[in-house]
Design an enzyme around this catalytic site. Structure first.
Site, PDB file in Angstrom:
ATOM      1  N   LYS A 124      44.517  39.287  29.857  1.00  0.00           N
ATOM      2  CA  LYS A 124      44.977  40.115  30.970  1.00  0.00           C
ATOM      3  C   LYS A 124      44.927  41.596  30.589  1.00  0.00           C
ATOM      4  O   LYS A 124      44.360  42.425  31.306  1.00  0.00           O
ATOM      5  CB  LYS A 124      46.403  39.723  31.368  1.00  0.00           C
ATOM      6  CG  LYS A 124      46.622  38.240  31.635  1.00  0.00           C
ATOM      7  CD  LYS A 124      45.796  37.706  32.756  1.00  0.00           C
ATOM      8  CE  LYS A 124      46.208  36.279  33.139  1.00  0.00           C
ATOM      9  NZ  LYS A 124      45.995  35.273  32.086  1.00  0.00           N
ATOM     10  N   LYS A 159      51.482  38.065  37.388  1.00  0.00           N
ATOM     11  CA  LYS A 159      51.051  36.924  36.572  1.00  0.00           C
ATOM     12  C   LYS A 159      51.466  37.107  35.124  1.00  0.00           C
ATOM     13  O   LYS A 159      51.604  38.239  34.636  1.00  0.00           O
ATOM     14  CB  LYS A 159      49.535  36.738  36.662  1.00  0.00           C
ATOM     15  CG  LYS A 159      48.711  37.975  36.361  1.00  0.00           C
ATOM     16  CD  LYS A 159      47.234  37.717  36.698  1.00  0.00           C
ATOM     17  CE  LYS A 159      46.389  38.950  36.527  1.00  0.00           C
ATOM     18  NZ  LYS A 159      44.967  38.715  36.889  1.00  0.00           N
ATOM     19  N   ARG A 209      33.626  34.125  38.202  1.00  0.00           N
ATOM     20  CA  ARG A 209      33.556  34.037  36.746  1.00  0.00           C
ATOM     21  C   ARG A 209      32.125  34.380  36.327  1.00  0.00           C
ATOM     22  O   ARG A 209      31.185  33.655  36.627  1.00  0.00           O
ATOM     23  CB  ARG A 209      33.942  32.643  36.280  1.00  0.00           C
ATOM     24  CG  ARG A 209      33.639  32.334  34.808  1.00  0.00           C
ATOM     25  CD  ARG A 209      34.359  33.229  33.836  1.00  0.00           C
ATOM     26  NE  ARG A 209      35.802  33.231  33.999  1.00  0.00           N
ATOM     27  CZ  ARG A 209      36.613  32.329  33.458  1.00  0.00           C
ATOM     28  NH1 ARG A 209      36.118  31.341  32.734  1.00  0.00           N
ATOM     29  NH2 ARG A 209      37.919  32.425  33.638  1.00  0.00           N
ATOM     30  N   ARG A 232      45.336  31.738  44.967  1.00  0.00           N
ATOM     31  CA  ARG A 232      44.628  31.577  43.694  1.00  0.00           C
ATOM     32  C   ARG A 232      43.314  30.826  43.886  1.00  0.00           C
ATOM     33  O   ARG A 232      43.267  29.808  44.566  1.00  0.00           O
ATOM     34  CB  ARG A 232      45.504  30.814  42.703  1.00  0.00           C
ATOM     35  CG  ARG A 232      46.852  31.463  42.432  1.00  0.00           C
ATOM     36  CD  ARG A 232      47.768  30.537  41.675  1.00  0.00           C
ATOM     37  NE  ARG A 232      48.066  29.332  42.436  1.00  0.00           N
ATOM     38  CZ  ARG A 232      48.708  28.273  41.953  1.00  0.00           C
ATOM     39  NH1 ARG A 232      49.097  28.277  40.696  1.00  0.00           N
ATOM     40  NH2 ARG A 232      48.940  27.233  42.717  1.00  0.00           N
ATOM     41  N   ASP A 272      36.337  37.892  34.872  1.00  0.00           N
ATOM     42  CA  ASP A 272      36.800  37.536  36.206  1.00  0.00           C
ATOM     43  C   ASP A 272      36.719  38.767  37.092  1.00  0.00           C
ATOM     44  O   ASP A 272      37.302  39.819  36.764  1.00  0.00           O
ATOM     45  CB  ASP A 272      38.225  36.995  36.168  1.00  0.00           C
ATOM     46  CG  ASP A 272      38.291  35.579  35.614  1.00  0.00           C
ATOM     47  OD1 ASP A 272      37.220  34.981  35.380  1.00  0.00           O
ATOM     48  OD2 ASP A 272      39.405  35.069  35.415  1.00  0.00           O
ATOM     49  N   GLU A 280      40.201  40.133  34.758  1.00  0.00           N
ATOM     50  CA  GLU A 280      40.527  39.529  33.464  1.00  0.00           C
ATOM     51  C   GLU A 280      39.279  39.515  32.588  1.00  0.00           C
ATOM     52  O   GLU A 280      38.145  39.530  33.083  1.00  0.00           O
ATOM     53  CB  GLU A 280      41.047  38.087  33.621  1.00  0.00           C
ATOM     54  CG  GLU A 280      42.383  37.976  34.328  1.00  0.00           C
ATOM     55  CD  GLU A 280      42.936  36.554  34.328  1.00  0.00           C
ATOM     56  OE1 GLU A 280      42.447  35.721  33.531  1.00  0.00           O
ATOM     57  OE2 GLU A 280      43.844  36.289  35.125  1.00  0.00           O
ATOM     58  N   ASN A 282      38.177  36.941  29.769  1.00  0.00           N
ATOM     59  CA  ASN A 282      38.541  35.664  29.146  1.00  0.00           C
ATOM     60  C   ASN A 282      37.725  35.441  27.877  1.00  0.00           C
ATOM     61  O   ASN A 282      36.493  35.428  27.907  1.00  0.00           O
ATOM     62  CB  ASN A 282      38.277  34.524  30.131  1.00  0.00           C
ATOM     63  CG  ASN A 282      39.235  34.575  31.311  1.00  0.00           C
ATOM     64  OD1 ASN A 282      40.317  34.026  31.273  1.00  0.00           O
ATOM     65  ND2 ASN A 282      38.824  35.273  32.366  1.00  0.00           N
TER      66      ASN A 282
END
Length: 314
Positions: A124, A159, A209, A232, A272, A280, A282
């Site tokens: 994050k 979040k 993604r 979401r 993301d 984000e 990841n």
């Protein structure tokens, strides 16, 4: 090559969508030997980092997709590559595993993604490195900060910093009767910092993604479209994955981030992106290989093993 996968229990894999499984299948097809362990199987003894690892054979059957022999203790430096594929949360156990993996690197092990990068790139908080691609964002544990940010932005998402799969995400708007209770819950009564971001309406078109392999983007992203009535898009939260070619903005973000992420030792990254905005970065166990390959024919696992082989023979 002998490849060690440090992952969750193999029996827990949902192989129809599991990217680690896709990696294993491609590596096995090329004749590489597969080994597996869990983070708790790592140890430091006798001046070296070892793993109680099992040799894994793929069966080709969906129900019983692998067999494994009794574990043996091997030094991580004896493997051609160690792939850290444990899912979050990034808790104390995960953190300690990265320390052991970094010690193994000093003994000659090749670890992907690099342990230091796993620690440095909170999935994050890492967006703060690339502010030109982000929406207004706040990280705080204080309810008054979060309330002020909500009043300023008008529509936000909050979040946790160390979860995955959409867990613990809430959309908040002024006047929400549950606002106080939600903030108390997600911040653990002010003891846990969380992230708040301006709500991005383009989530209705999917949370994309984008996979980067050795700094280069895969041709298609997986847009994870929220289920009706949901905010979401995460597949684990009921979203539907639709593969789409990268947009010009997707490529701009990938081109800007790719060289930095590669230089920091991140062989595989999942960006993301919602609309035009990075949400984000990841790095722990990026997924979506299977969905992109099944829908487009793009051999994501093949590209990944290509990159891994190059890294291991460089």
């Amino acid at each position: 090559m002998d490849l060690l996968f440090v992952a969750d229990p193999l029996a827990s894999f949902k192989i129809y969508k599991d990217s680690t499984y896709a990696m294993m299948v491609e590596a096995d097809r090329r004749g590489h030997a597969l080994w597996a362990c869990q983070p708790g199987d790592l140890a430091w003894r006798g001046g070296r980092v070892t793993a109680r690892a099992c040799a894994v054979r793929l069966t080709g059957h969906a129900e019983t997709w692998f067999t494994a022999v009794a574990p043996v203790e091997r030094a991580l430096a004896d493997f051609a590559a160690v792939l850290m594929r444990k899912d979050p949360p990034f808790d104390e156990g995960y953190l300690n595993a990265t320390y052991l993996l970094e010690m193994a690197e000093r003994e000659g092990a090749r670890v992907f993604n690099r342990p230091q990068a796993l620690r440095d790139y909170n999935e994050k908080l890492a967006i703060a490195r690339f502010p030109q691609f982000t929406v207004p964002t706040l990280v705080s544990c204080r309810a008054d900060d979060l309330r002020a940010f909500l009043a300023e932005q008008g529509d936000i998402v909050v979040k946790p910093l160390n979860a995955m799969g959409g867990s613990g995400i809430f959309r908040l708007r002024p006047g929400d009767a549950n606002l106080g209770a939600i903030l108390e819950t997600v911040t653990d009564l002010g003891r846990r910092q969380i992230m708040a971001q301006r709500f991005i309406p383009e989530i209705a078109d999917g949370d994309k993604r984008i996979l980067l392999i050795d700094g280069e983007p895969v041709s298609h992203a997986l847009a994870r479209i929220p289920a009706p009535g949901e905010t979401r898009g995460n597949l684990a939260a009921g979203g539907t994955g639709v593969a789409r070619p990268l947009t010009a903005r997707d490529r701009e973000i990938a081109a800007a981030l790719g060289p930095t992420l590669k230089a920091d030792g991140l062989l595989l990254v999942g960006l993301d992106v919602i609309g035009d905005w990075l949400t984000e970065v990841n790095v722990t166990s990026p997924t979506c290989f299977r969905e992109i390959t099944d829908q487009t024919g793009c051999d994501v696992a093949g590209r990944f093993i290509d990159a891994l082989e190059l890294r291991c023979t460089a």
